[in-house]
Design a protein around this motif. Structure first.
Motif, mmCIF file in Angstrom:
data_model
loop_
_atom_site.group_PDB
_atom_site.id
_atom_site.type_symbol
_atom_site.label_atom_id
_atom_site.label_comp_id
_atom_site.label_asym_id
_atom_site.label_seq_id
_atom_site.Cartn_x
_atom_site.Cartn_y
_atom_site.Cartn_z
ATOM 1 N N PHE A 122 0.850 -1.194 0.000
ATOM 2 C CA PHE A 122 0.000 0.000 0.000
ATOM 3 C C PHE A 122 0.879 1.235 0.000
ATOM 4 C CE2 PHE A 122 -2.779 -3.232 1.784
ATOM 5 C CZ PHE A 122 -3.960 -2.997 1.108
ATOM 6 N N VAL A 123 0.332 2.331 -0.539
ATOM 7 C CA VAL A 123 1.020 3.623 -0.483
ATOM 8 C C VAL A 123 -0.035 4.726 -0.537
ATOM 9 C CG1 VAL A 123 1.316 3.982 -3.002
ATOM 10 C CG2 VAL A 123 3.002 4.928 -1.419
ATOM 11 N N ILE A 124 0.299 5.864 0.046
ATOM 12 C CA ILE A 124 -0.517 7.073 -0.144
ATOM 13 C C ILE A 124 0.421 8.076 -0.796
ATOM 14 C CG2 ILE A 124 -1.826 8.932 0.975
ATOM 15 C CD1 ILE A 124 -2.144 6.983 3.375
ATOM 16 N N THR A 128 -0.155 9.800 -10.073
ATOM 17 C CA THR A 128 0.385 9.526 -11.414
ATOM 18 C C THR A 128 1.793 8.934 -11.334
ATOM 19 O OG1 THR A 128 1.207 11.787 -11.565
ATOM 20 C CG2 THR A 128 -0.954 11.353 -12.541
ATOM 21 N N TYR A 129 2.343 8.841 -10.134
ATOM 22 C CA TYR A 129 3.728 8.374 -10.000
ATOM 23 C C TYR A 129 3.794 6.871 -9.690
ATOM 24 C CZ TYR A 129 8.586 8.171 -8.423
ATOM 25 O OH TYR A 129 9.907 7.836 -8.275
ATOM 26 N N THR A 137 -5.083 2.818 -7.767
ATOM 27 C CA THR A 137 -5.964 3.354 -6.723
ATOM 28 C C THR A 137 -6.881 2.246 -6.194
ATOM 29 O OG1 THR A 137 -5.886 5.586 -7.585
ATOM 30 C CG2 THR A 137 -7.827 5.019 -6.299
ATOM 31 N N VAL A 138 -7.073 2.236 -4.880
ATOM 32 C CA VAL A 138 -7.931 1.245 -4.230
ATOM 33 C C VAL A 138 -9.395 1.617 -4.449
ATOM 34 C CG1 VAL A 138 -8.579 0.280 -1.976
ATOM 35 C CG2 VAL A 138 -6.169 0.770 -2.480
ATOM 36 N N PRO A 151 -7.786 9.182 -4.660
ATOM 37 C CA PRO A 151 -6.956 8.582 -5.713
ATOM 38 C C PRO A 151 -5.522 8.319 -5.240
ATOM 39 C CG PRO A 151 -7.940 10.673 -6.441
ATOM 40 C CD PRO A 151 -8.298 10.512 -5.007
ATOM 41 N N ALA A 152 -5.138 9.013 -4.163
ATOM 42 C CA ALA A 152 -3.765 8.861 -3.654
ATOM 43 C C ALA A 152 -3.560 7.550 -2.895
ATOM 44 C CB ALA A 152 -3.438 10.031 -2.725
#
Ligand SMILES: CC(C)(COP(=O)(O)OP(=O)(O)OC[C@H]1O[C@@H](n2cnc3c(N)ncnc32)[C@H](O)[C@@H]1OP(=O)(O)O)[C@@H](O)C(=O)NCCC(=O)NCCS
Length: 175
Positions: A122-124, A128-129, A137-138, A151-152
């Motif tokens: 997982f990441v926040i 676009t990166y 996106t989850v 979207p982050a």
């Protein structure tokens, strides 16, 4: 030019963070994120024992990038907990940004984690990166978390996980 060609041209190499690197990683994170106090966040992750992997990118000038992953879990409706790796933080020295360092460092770290059996991440972050290394996106009906719907909030996995994200309090409180 492929990223590996780019890394070779810049003579980048990668290695795990050792305790003696804590000061320099703090400096990189400070330089990358100022005015945000992400170095303090990294200290808190370290102090709470959250981190399962940290790597550096180095070139002939020294350390130019840092990445860390912390243990999280996905709790399914039957109560089973799947281990997950939460990517945070990722920072590249400002003068070396947008030259492929971040992507090369992420690819290296993800390879190492996969070799160790990790398969859910997982990441926040920038929407676009992270898709450049397989994050997406989850969706609302996939993973419940305080960030679902943004979207982050992204994940990377080869299966379709459903459940509730259990993230370390240090990460929950900072995002
Ligand atoms: C975000 C960061 C880690 C990216 O590392 P980097 O080494 O600069 O990025 P790379 O050169 O590997 O990126 C390559 C690609 O990603 C894009 N990219 C880089 N930074 C980006 C950003 N912040 N948002 C969106 N896209 C980005 C580049 O445009 C490039 O795309 P292209 O190949 O299509 O032109 C780095 O810029 C950084 O440390 N920023 C400050 C701290 C930060 O924001 N960390 C991430 C928190 S989510």
């Amino acid at each position: 030019m492929s990223l590996s060609d780019y890394a070779a041209r810049m003579a980048l190499h990668f290695r795990p963070v050792e305790p003696r690197d804590h000061a320099v990683t703090r400096e990189i994170v400070d330089a990358a994120f100022t005015p945000e106090d992400v170095a303090g966040f990294l200290d808190a992750l370290r102090a709470a024992g959250c981190l399962i992997g940290e790597w550096l990118a180095e070139d002939e000038s020294g350390v130019v990038g840092h990445i860390g992953f912390s243990r999280a879990h996905l709790e399914r409706s039957d109560g089973e907990r799947l281990p997950a790796a939460f990517l945070t933080p990722l920072g590249v020295r400002p003068e070396r940004q947008r030259q492929g360092v971040g992507l090369a460092l992420m690819r290296h770290a993800l390879d190492r984690l996969e070799q160790g059996g990790e398969n859910l991440y997982f990441v926040i972050g920038h929407a676009t990166y992270y898709p450049k290394v397989g994050f997406r996106t989850v969706a609302f009906d996939e993973v419940a978390s305080p960030w679902t719907g943004s979207p982050a909030f992204m994940m990377r996995c080869a299966f379709a996980p459903r459940g509730r994200l259990l993230a370390p309090p240090v990460i929950r409180d900072a995002h």
